[in-house]
Design an enzyme around this catalytic site. Structure first.
Site, mmCIF file in Angstrom:
data_model
loop_
_atom_site.group_PDB
_atom_site.id
_atom_site.type_symbol
_atom_site.label_atom_id
_atom_site.label_comp_id
_atom_site.label_asym_id
_atom_site.label_seq_id
_atom_site.Cartn_x
_atom_site.Cartn_y
_atom_site.Cartn_z
ATOM 1 N N ARG A 173 81.727 37.753 39.378
ATOM 2 C CA ARG A 173 81.443 38.080 37.980
ATOM 3 C C ARG A 173 80.598 36.986 37.308
ATOM 4 O O ARG A 173 79.844 37.260 36.380
ATOM 5 C CB ARG A 173 82.727 38.367 37.188
ATOM 6 C CG ARG A 173 82.477 39.146 35.907
ATOM 7 C CD ARG A 173 83.766 39.523 35.183
ATOM 8 N NE ARG A 173 84.254 40.858 35.482
ATOM 9 C CZ ARG A 173 83.821 41.985 34.932
ATOM 10 N NH1 ARG A 173 82.856 41.956 34.040
ATOM 11 N NH2 ARG A 173 84.348 43.150 35.257
ATOM 12 N N GLU A 204 97.660 38.432 36.510
ATOM 13 C CA GLU A 204 97.046 39.469 37.348
ATOM 14 C C GLU A 204 97.494 39.258 38.795
ATOM 15 O O GLU A 204 97.891 40.195 39.466
ATOM 16 C CB GLU A 204 95.519 39.415 37.235
ATOM 17 C CG GLU A 204 94.848 40.513 38.058
ATOM 18 C CD GLU A 204 93.340 40.607 37.870
ATOM 19 O OE1 GLU A 204 92.821 40.155 36.842
ATOM 20 O OE2 GLU A 204 92.680 41.151 38.777
ATOM 21 N N GLU A 251 88.062 41.408 26.637
ATOM 22 C CA GLU A 251 87.453 40.143 27.043
ATOM 23 C C GLU A 251 86.151 39.773 26.332
ATOM 24 O O GLU A 251 85.937 38.593 26.018
ATOM 25 C CB GLU A 251 87.188 40.155 28.558
ATOM 26 C CG GLU A 251 88.425 40.197 29.412
ATOM 27 C CD GLU A 251 88.088 40.520 30.854
ATOM 28 O OE1 GLU A 251 87.719 41.678 31.132
ATOM 29 O OE2 GLU A 251 88.172 39.617 31.693
HETATM 30 N N1 MTE Z 1 95.391 40.413 24.282
HETATM 31 C C1 MTE Z 1 96.671 39.992 24.184
HETATM 32 N N2 MTE Z 1 97.270 40.033 22.994
HETATM 33 N N3 MTE Z 1 97.349 39.507 25.277
HETATM 34 C C2 MTE Z 1 96.744 39.431 26.512
HETATM 35 O O1 MTE Z 1 97.372 38.992 27.479
HETATM 36 N N4 MTE Z 1 94.696 39.801 27.829
HETATM 37 C C3 MTE Z 1 93.238 39.898 27.792
HETATM 38 C C4 MTE Z 1 92.811 40.978 26.792
HETATM 39 N N5 MTE Z 1 93.488 40.826 25.541
HETATM 40 C C5 MTE Z 1 95.382 39.858 26.636
HETATM 41 C C6 MTE Z 1 94.755 40.367 25.472
HETATM 42 C C7 MTE Z 1 92.645 40.182 29.077
HETATM 43 S S1 MTE Z 1 92.367 38.924 30.149
HETATM 44 C C8 MTE Z 1 92.280 41.446 29.425
HETATM 45 S S2 MTE Z 1 91.514 41.765 30.901
HETATM 46 C C9 MTE Z 1 92.521 42.586 28.545
HETATM 47 O O2 MTE Z 1 93.161 42.220 27.334
HETATM 48 C C10 MTE Z 1 93.411 43.582 29.304
HETATM 49 O O3 MTE Z 1 93.729 44.673 28.523
HETATM 50 P P1 MTE Z 1 92.726 45.897 28.273
HETATM 51 O O4 MTE Z 1 92.149 46.217 29.606
HETATM 52 O O5 MTE Z 1 93.592 46.926 27.735
HETATM 53 O O6 MTE Z 1 91.676 45.410 27.331
HETATM 54 N N1 HPA Z 2 87.880 41.781 36.384
HETATM 55 C C1 HPA Z 2 89.169 41.429 36.250
HETATM 56 N N2 HPA Z 2 90.017 41.432 37.216
HETATM 57 C C2 HPA Z 2 89.592 41.774 38.422
HETATM 58 C C3 HPA Z 2 88.264 42.138 38.643
HETATM 59 C C4 HPA Z 2 87.359 42.140 37.563
HETATM 60 O O1 HPA Z 2 86.165 42.453 37.680
HETATM 61 N N3 HPA Z 2 88.144 42.406 39.944
HETATM 62 C C5 HPA Z 2 89.363 42.202 40.484
HETATM 63 N N4 HPA Z 2 90.238 41.825 39.571
HETATM 64 MO MO1 MOS Z 3 91.717 39.916 32.399
HETATM 65 S S1 MOS Z 3 91.064 38.091 33.045
HETATM 66 O O1 MOS Z 3 90.695 40.781 33.522
HETATM 67 O O2 MOS Z 3 93.279 39.965 33.086
#
Ligand code: MTE
Ligand code: HPA
Ligand code: MOS
Length: 775
Positions: free
Chosen positions: A328, A250, A730
C-alpha cells in the site's frame, strides 16, 4: 473551541435519532457507551472457576534461550499450569501471510516482549506474581533496531517490490530541477482504549468458544484451529465490539485468543487474558517506521516529470501484515499527484522489534509523507511555495496511477480549489504574513495537504462479505455480518440500510455480535471497507427479502408486485396506503411458509491486480480531499498550537453525517499526533522506552486544533460505495501530514537559515533545534 460545519443544517439534524436513512443519525452505540453498558471482552460474564492468564515474555531483543526455570513460579499457590511451545498440539505458528512467527518462542527470541509462556492461575494477581519468579538465561545476539541496519545486514522479510510507470531514467534528463533527499517517519502506538484480550470457554465435545477483541474473527478461528490441530468448526469466535482497533487488532489480537484457547483445550476450563497497558505496549507491534530516500525531477513550470523513491520499512521480527502494508505504500507513493514517470521500491526489513502491523492508513501515510517532503524540499530550493508545486501536479480525470489504474471521478482539483475558495485562502495567507511581520517570538505557518486514498483491500480476493438477515415473527429484525464495531459506527450504518430498505424504525433492528458460526470465512474489518462490503451484502439480503414480501403483499392485496411499496411500516399500493401493516405482512408471509431469512454474499466487482506485472485496477474507487492547516509556533519554547484545520472532504453522499464527521476528526487528530508528538523510542538493545502513557504522548483536548471545519465536496457519490456513501475510516488520517509542513513553514519564517529536515515526528525539541540552528 471546535467549530464543526459539514453543512448548514447539520447541527439540528444531529440531535435527532432518526428512523430512516436520509435523516442523519448518531452512532447508536454512544448511548450504551455513555452509560457504561457497552460490553467488551472484559465485561462478558465468565464461568465459575475461570482461570486468569498472564504472558511471560522475552526480557531481551535477540538471543538463544539457554535455560528457563519455572519451578518457583509453578510452586506458587494458586498457579494452575504454565504453557509453553511444548504444549502446542498442532503447529506453533501464527504467521498470517508468511509462516515466520511462533506463538511461543522455542529456542531463540527475536524481540523484547516476544511471548515465551502463558501462566494460568486462579487470579491475575497470582499469575503476575508467578511471572516475577521465573528465571531465564539468554545468550544475547546482536540486535538490529533500524531498517537501515537491517538492510546493511541483509536482513529482510521477503523480496522487495517495485512499481513503475513511464521511464524515470530518461525523464530525469529532461528535468530543469532535480532534488534528492532522505526522510524518516516514526512508528505509532495504536493506544486503543481497550487493551488486547480474549476469553475462551470449553463447550461440549471438545469444542471451544472464544470471545475476542479482534478485527478479524476468522483469523482468530483459523489460527486457533491450526495451533490446536483442530478443524475450524470446533472453534467459535465471537466479538461484541472493540474499544478501538485502528489496525492493531487486525492480526495482533490473534495470539492472545489462541493462548487462552490452548489453555482451555488442556484444562477443560475457561481462561481469560486481558493485557495490562504495560504488557500491551511492550508485546505488540505498531505502525511501521520508514527510512526512505527520494529523487524528484521537475520542469521549469513546476511539473513533476519524474519521481523515484526507496522505502525501507522497519517490519520488526516477523512478517505479520508487513508485505501488504509495504504494497500500500507503493500504491500511495504519489498521493494526489499525477507523475508520468515513477519508480518506487519498498523493502521490508527484518529487525528485532515486535512485528509492526496495520495502523490506520496501512502504509499509505508513510508513502505520502515522502512525496510531500520531496515537494517541500523542491519548493524550498527553487524558492516557490510548496503549494504551487502541489497545485501544478494535482491528479486529473483519466490520469494513470503508477499501478495502471485509470483515475475516474477525480475530486483532487475540485477539493483543492473548493478549499481555496471556501476558506478564502488569500485572506488566510495574508493573516499569516501579517502576523509573522508583526511578531518576533511567535510565528505562524500554513500548509496544504491533499489526499487520495484507494478503497478496497489491495489483495483482491479479500474483498467480499456476507450478511445473514432474519425477520422474526413479530416483524423485528436481527442482522449478522462480518463487520466488527470498533467505534467507527458500522453497526449503526448496517441498521440504517435495513431500516431504509424496509422502511421501518431503527428500533426494530438489532445488529448481532460478529460470530464465525453465523458469518464464516470473513475478511477482517479493515481497509476502510467494512461498511461497503458488509453493507452491500446487507443491502442485497434485505432487497431479496423485500422482493419476497412484495410477492406476498401483492397476492394478499390482489395487485401486481410492481404496484407495491413498503413505507413507514405499511404496504402502499400505487402510492396509496393499504390496511396491511408491516407486522401483518410478516405473519402472512410466515403462514405462507415463505422464508423470512436471507443470506447474501457480496464481492466487489471490477477490481483486479496482477502482481507479476504490478498493474491492474485494485481499488473500487478513491477518496479525495484537501486540508489547510495553520499553526502558531512559540519560538522561545519550540512549542506549537494548531489554529485551524480547514478541510474539503469527499464523502461521496454521506449516509451518516455525524458518524462520518467523527471519523474525519478522529483520524485527523491521530494523523497530527503521528506527525508531531507521538514518539516511539527503543534503545539500542531493543527495549521499548516509551512504554507508558507518561512517556508516550498522544493528542488530548489541549493539543487538538482549536478549530476544525469540514465541508463536504458536492459530488454524485460513487455506486461502488454503499448507498454512494464513501469509505471514511482511514483517508482523513493523512490530512495530519500537513501539520508537519505547517510547522516547518513556521520555522522557516523564524530562521531563514533552517536546513529543511524530514524526520517525523516534529516534536518541540526538534522544532527548537531548527529555530536556532545555523545562526
Ligand atoms: N474509528 C474508531 N472509532 N475506532 C477504530 O478502531 N479504526 C480505523 C477506522 N476508524 C477505527 C476507527 C481503521 S484502521 C479502519 S481500517 C476503519 O475504521 C475500519 O472500519 P470501516 O472499514 O468501517 O471504516
Ligand atoms: N488494508 C487493510 N488491511 C489489509 C489490507 C489492506 O489493503 N490488506 C490486507 N489487510
Ligand atoms: Mo485499518 S489499518 O485497515 O484496520
Amino acid at each position: 473551541m471546535h467549530k464543526h460545519k459539514t453543512n448548514s443544517t447539520l447541527g439540528s439534524k444531529l440531535d435527532a435519532v432518526s428512523k430512516s436513512l436520509k435523516q442523519s443519525i448518531k452512532n447508536l452505540d454512544s448511548y450504551t457507551h455513555v452509560r457504561g453498558e457497552s460490553l467488551y471482552v472484559d465485561d462478558v460474564n465468565v464461568r465459575q472457576g475461570t482461570f486468569h492468564a498472564v504472558v511471560f515474555d522475552s526480557p531481551k531483543a535477540h538471543g538463544k534461550i539457554k535455560h528457563i526455570d519455572y519451578s518457583k513460579a509453578e510452586a506458587l499457590e494458586g498457579v494452575e499450569r504454565i504453557f509453553t511451545y511444548k504444549d502446542v498440539p498442532g503447529k506453533n505458528q501464527i504467521g498470517g501471510i508468511i509462516p515466520d512467527e511462533p506463538l511461543f518462542a522455542e529456542n531463540d527470541v527475536h524481540f523484547w516482549g516476544m511471548p515465551i509462556a502463558l501462566i494460568v492461575a486462579e487470579t491475575e494477581f497470582i499469575a503476575r506474581k508467578a511471572r516475577s519468579l521465573i528465571d531465564i538465561d539468554i545468550e544475547e545476539l546482536p540486535v538490529i533496531t533500524t531498517a537501515k541496519q537491517a538492510k546493511a545486514n541483509g536482513s529482510f522479510i521477503n523480496a522487495p517490490r517495485s512499481f513503475s510507470l513511464g521511464d524515470t531514467e530518461n525523464a530525469f534528463k529532461d528535468c530543469e530541477y532535480i532534488f534528492e533527499g532522505e526522510t524518516f517517519s516514526n512508528g505509532q502506538e495504536h493506544l486503543y482504549i481497550e487493551a488486547q484480550g480474549a476469553y475462551a470457554e470449553p463447550l461440549e465435545n471438545g469444542n471451544i468458544k472464544i470471545t475476542s477483541s479482534t478485527q478479524g474473527p476468522t483469523a482468530v478461528q483459523k489460527t486457533t484451529a491450526q495451533v490446536l490441530g483442530l478443524a475450524m468448526h470446533k472453534i467459535e469466535v465471537d466479538v461484541t465490539r472493540l474499544g478501538g482497533g485502528f489496525g492493531g487488532k487486525e492480526d495482533q489480537a490473534t495470539p492472545w485468543a489462541v493462548m487462552v484457547a490452548l489453555a482451555t483445550f488442556h484444562l477443560n476450563q475457561s481462561v481469560k487474558l486481558i493485557l495490562n497497558r504495560h504488557d500491551d505496549l511492550r508485546m505488540t507491534g505498531k505502525r511501521h517506521p520508514y527510512e526512505s530516500s527520494y529523487k524528484i525531477g521537475l520542469s521549469k513550470d513546476l511539473k513533476i516529470l519524474a519521481y523515484e523513491a526507496e522505502f525501507l520499512q522497519n517490519s520488526g521480527a516477523a512478517a505479520d501484515l508487513s508485505p501488504a502494508i509495504a504494497e500500500r505504500t507503493l500504491f500511495h507513493a504519489t498521493n494526489s499527484y499525477f507523475v508520468p514517470n515513477v519508480t518506487t521500491t519498498v523493502i521490508s526489513c527484518k529487525t528485532n522489534l515486535p512485528p509492526n502491523t496495520a495502523f490506520r492508513g496501512f502504509g499509505g501515510p508513510q508513502g505520502m509523507f515522502v512525496i510531500e517532503s520531496a515537494i517541500a524540499k523542491a519548493a524550498h530550493e527553487i524558492g516557490v511555495s510548496p503549494r504551487q508545486i502541489q497545485e501544478a501536479n494535482l491528479l486529473d480525470e483519466n490520469d494513470t496511477f503508477s499501478y495502471g489504474q485509470i483515475a475516474k471521478k477525480v475530486e483532487a482539483k475540485n477539493t483543492w480549489h473548493s478549499a481555496k475558495k471556501i476558506f478564502n485562502i488569500e485572506d488566510l495567507e495574508q493573516e499569516v504574513e501579517d502576523f509573522n511581520k508583526n511578531n518576533s517570538s511567535f510565528k505562524k505557518g500554513l500548509a496544504f495537504m491533499p489526499i487520495t486514498f484507494g478503497i478496497s483491500f489491495t489483495n483482491t480476493p479479500m474483498n467480499h462479505a456476507r450478511a445473514l438477515v432474519h425477520i422474526y415473527l413479530d416483524g423485528s429484525i436481527g442482522i449478522s455480518t462480518a463487520a466488527v464495531e470498533m467505534g467507527q459506527g458500522v453497526n449503526t450504518k448496517m441498521m440504517q440500510i435495513a431500516a431504509d430498505v424496509f422502511s421501518i424504525p431503527i428500533e426494530k433492528i438489532k445488529i448481532e455480535t460478529t460470530n464465525t458460526t453465523r458469518v464464516a470465512n470473513t475478511s477482517p474489518s479493515a481497509a476502510s471497507s467494512t461498511a461497503d462490503l458488509n453493507g452491500k451484502a446487507t443491502l442485497k439480503a434485505c432487497k431479496a427479502l423485500l422482493e419476497r414480501l412484495k410477492t406476498v403483499a401483492s397476492e394478499d392485496l390482489n395487485t401486481s408486485e410492481d404496484q407495491i411499496e413498503l413505507k413507514d411500516e405499511f404496504v402502499y399500493v400505487n402510492n396509496k396506503k393499504s390496511n396491511l401493516s408491516w407486522t401483518e405482512l410478516i405473519s402472512k408471509t410466515m403462514l405462507k411458509r415463505v422464508a423470512l431469512t436471507e443470506n447474501a454474499h457480496y464481492a466487489t466487482p471490477e477490481i483486479h491486480f496482477d502482481k507479476t506485472k504490478e498493474k491492474g485496477h485494485p481499488f473500487a474507487y478513491h477518496v479525495y480531499g484537501t486540508a489547510i492547516i495553520t499553526t502558531t509556533l512559540d519560538c522561545i519554547r519550540g512549542t506549537y498550537e494548531f489554529d485551524s484545520v480547514k478541510i474539503v472532504h469527499d464523502y461521496g453522499k454521506s449516509m451518516s453525517e455525524g458518524i462520518d464527521l467523527g471519523q474525519v476528526e478522529g483520524a485527523l487528530a491521530q494523523g497530527i499526533g503521528w506527525m508531531t508528538m507521538e514518539e516511539i523510542a527503543y534503545n539500542d538493545d531493543g527495549k521499548l522506552l516509551s512504554n507508558a502513557l507518561s512517556t508516550y504522548k498522544i493528542p488530548d483536548i489541549f493539543s487538538v486544533p482549536k478549530e476544525v471545519e469540514v465541508i463536504p465536496v458536492e459530488t454524485d457519490g460513487n455506486d461502488m460505495a454503499i448507498l454512494k456513501s464513501k469509505a471514511v475510516g482511514e483517508p482523513p488520517l493523512m490530512y495530519g501530514i500537513g501539520a508537519y509542513f505547517a510547522i516547518q513553514n513556521a520555522i522557516k519564517a523564524f530562521n531563514p537559515n533552517y536546513d529543511l529536515k524530514f524526520h517525523a515526528p516534529m516534536t518541540p525539541e526538534k522544532v527548537l533545534m531548527g529555530l536556532y540552528e545555523n545562526n
